[in-house]
Write a protein that holds these residues in place. Structure first.
Motif, mmCIF file in Angstrom:
data_model
loop_
_atom_site.group_PDB
_atom_site.id
_atom_site.type_symbol
_atom_site.label_atom_id
_atom_site.label_comp_id
_atom_site.label_asym_id
_atom_site.label_seq_id
_atom_site.Cartn_x
_atom_site.Cartn_y
_atom_site.Cartn_z
ATOM 1 N N ALA A 141 0.318 11.664 -7.926
ATOM 2 C CA ALA A 141 -0.497 10.444 -7.918
ATOM 3 C C ALA A 141 -0.492 9.776 -9.288
ATOM 4 O O ALA A 141 -0.477 8.540 -9.384
ATOM 5 N N GLN A 142 -0.480 10.579 -10.344
ATOM 6 C CA GLN A 142 -0.368 10.010 -11.687
ATOM 7 C C GLN A 142 0.941 9.252 -11.841
ATOM 8 O O GLN A 142 0.981 8.155 -12.418
ATOM 9 N N ALA A 143 2.014 9.813 -11.314
ATOM 10 C CA ALA A 143 3.306 9.124 -11.381
ATOM 11 C C ALA A 143 3.271 7.826 -10.590
ATOM 12 O O ALA A 143 3.860 6.817 -11.011
ATOM 13 N N ALA B 127 -5.130 7.787 -2.402
ATOM 14 C CA ALA B 127 -4.975 9.227 -2.606
ATOM 15 C C ALA B 127 -5.540 9.962 -1.402
ATOM 16 O O ALA B 127 -6.606 9.612 -0.892
ATOM 17 N N VAL B 128 -4.830 11.001 -0.953
ATOM 18 C CA VAL B 128 -5.251 11.766 0.224
ATOM 19 C C VAL B 128 -5.276 13.246 -0.120
ATOM 20 O O VAL B 128 -4.283 13.799 -0.611
ATOM 21 N N GLU B 129 -6.407 13.899 0.145
ATOM 22 C CA GLU B 129 -6.586 15.327 -0.124
ATOM 23 C C GLU B 129 -7.065 16.045 1.129
ATOM 24 O O GLU B 129 -7.573 15.408 2.061
ATOM 25 N N PRO B 130 -6.960 17.377 1.160
ATOM 26 C CA PRO B 130 -7.592 18.130 2.246
ATOM 27 C C PRO B 130 -9.114 18.162 2.052
ATOM 28 O O PRO B 130 -9.598 18.217 0.912
ATOM 29 N N THR B 131 -9.846 18.156 3.134
ATOM 30 C CA THR B 131 -11.296 18.299 3.004
ATOM 31 C C THR B 131 -11.661 19.642 2.383
ATOM 32 O O THR B 131 -12.706 19.773 1.743
ATOM 33 N N LEU C 185 0.853 -1.186 0.000
ATOM 34 C CA LEU C 185 0.000 0.000 0.000
ATOM 35 C C LEU C 185 0.886 1.232 0.000
ATOM 36 O O LEU C 185 1.830 1.319 0.793
ATOM 37 N N VAL C 186 0.577 2.182 -0.887
ATOM 38 C CA VAL C 186 1.290 3.452 -0.947
ATOM 39 C C VAL C 186 0.263 4.571 -0.808
ATOM 40 O O VAL C 186 -0.726 4.614 -1.553
ATOM 41 N N ALA C 187 0.473 5.468 0.160
ATOM 42 C CA ALA C 187 -0.413 6.609 0.376
ATOM 43 C C ALA C 187 0.232 7.856 -0.211
ATOM 44 O O ALA C 187 1.391 8.165 0.084
ATOM 45 N N VAL C 188 -0.535 8.591 -1.045
ATOM 46 C CA VAL C 188 -0.004 9.707 -1.829
ATOM 47 C C VAL C 188 -0.843 10.957 -1.606
ATOM 48 O O VAL C 188 -2.046 10.943 -1.873
ATOM 49 N N PRO C 189 -0.245 12.069 -1.160
ATOM 50 C CA PRO C 189 -0.994 13.326 -1.102
ATOM 51 C C PRO C 189 -1.326 13.809 -2.513
ATOM 52 O O PRO C 189 -0.516 13.660 -3.437
#
Length: 368
Positions: A223-225, A244-248, A212-216
């Motif tokens: 994330a595309q890379a 994928a992790v984003e700000p709310t 598992l890889v978590a990407v901002p």
């Protein structure tokens, strides 16, 4: 005595695509890693194992890819900027001077300015209203001309693109739109070095390959890379799950994935300034749609807590970099975690990699 109410957990925003790991794509081109390795500042950034986080998240091993010192800057962005400028300027006369133009929420603009200065070119960087004055000053410290815009990131990108129509200018933008995709594609290619390092370092630690890889995620180019790397299927590499992790306050990826089509969302102020984008890169969108296993959004408070915890464990992480840990916590713990863990294949033996994309020094916002 009045009882103290426990804090209310923020409602988890979640998207999942179970078929993502069956999707494949072409790999990044050869030659990118060799280009970076030839730069005088190059060295692989650390991959730090944190057993206490593995215990907390209920997985086998947790590693943090620490991008707090990449090519002399406190964030990963120089990988994409250096490769893209190298390719765009190839074939031009050595004495031909240009002005590199870009829009930024902070780190990308500084990277472009640094590359321009190193190569003897000028830089004009447009910064959005949410960029801290300290970050803008750091860009100016690289010798760039900085234009501050009282608007959101999308507006800043439009103004930079307009400025780059002038003779002698080159737009070096890390987000794509129809008709402007070559340079963003090169920037994404530049990020492939980071993932090649991750695979080598995880293997050297005896952990095989990441599960598992978590990407901002901001505009989605990193994330595309990640999708390009982990869905290209070279021999001997299992497909990692990608979160994928984003700000709310700015989550166009989550909105677009949920809708099934690109969506521009309104943004609000967030300490995760480098992720404060309302529109995904048009180049990134098809890859994220088909290749991401899951997406979530985290609050500033969750990111700040993650940054404090990483600092206590010896990893310097700004709010954007700490978003990966905040996202992993949201996905792998709490109510309903069993189903999310199953989606991500994150069992008690899993190897998890968290991308910490910037050091604390990259973002003058306090993580406190």
């Amino acid at each position: 005595m009045t009882p103290v109410e426990p804090p209310v957990e923020p409602r988890l925003s979640w998207y999942a695509r179970p078929a993502a790991r069956a999707w494949t794509t072409a790999p990044a081109p050869v030659g990118v890693r060799a280009f970076h390795a030839a730069l005088p500042e190059y060295a692989p950034t650390p991959l730090t194992e944190l057993p206490s986080l593995a215990a907390e998240l209920g997985v086998g091993r947790v590693f943090v890819k620490d991008e707090s010192a990449r090519l002399g800057l406190p964030a990963f962005k120089a990988l994409g900027a250096s490769w893209a400028v190298h390719r765009v300027l190839a074939g031009r006369a050595d004495d031909e001077r240009v002005e590199l133009v870009t829009a930024t929420d902070g780190n990308h603009g500084r990277a472009v300015a640094r590359v321009a200065r190193r190569l003897g070119h000028g830089a004009h960087v447009f910064v959005s209203g949410g960029v801290h004055p300290g970050a803008a000053a750091a860009i100016e410290g690289e010798g760039a001309r900085v234009t501050r815009v009282d608007g959101d990131y999308d507006e800043v990108v439009r103004l930079a693109a307009a400025a780059a129509r002038e003779p002698g200018t080159v737009l070096v933008q890390d987000t794509a739109w129809p008709g402007y995709e070559e340079v963003p594609r090169l920037i994404v290619e530049g990020y492939s070095t980071l993932f090649a390092e991750v695979d080598e370092q995880v293997a050297a630690a005896g952990a095989g390959t990441p599960d598992l890889v978590a990407v901002p995620v901001g505009v989605g180019s990193l994330a595309q890379a990640a999708v390009t790397h982990y869905r290209s299927r070279p021999a001997g590499r299992r497909p990692a799950a990608l979160l994928a992790v984003e700000p709310t306050a700015a989550a166009p990826g989550l909105a677009s994935l949920t809708e099934g089509a690109p969506v521009t969302v309104p943004t609000a102020e967030t300490t995760m300034a480098g992720l404060n984008c309302g529109t995904l890169s048009s180049l990134a969108w098809p890859c994220l749609r088909d290749g991401l296993d899951a997406a979530t959004a985290v609050t500033d408070a969750q990111s700040a807590a993650a940054a404090r915890d990483l600092a206590a464990l010896g990893v310097s992480a700004g709010p954007c970099g700490a978003a990966s840990l905040a996202g992993a916590r949201a996905a792998l713990t709490g109510q309903g975690a069993a189903a999310r863990r199953a989606t991500l294949g994150a069992d008690e033996t899993a190897t998890v990699v968290l991308l910490s994309t910037e050091g604390a020094a990259a973002n003058p916002y306090s993580a406190a």
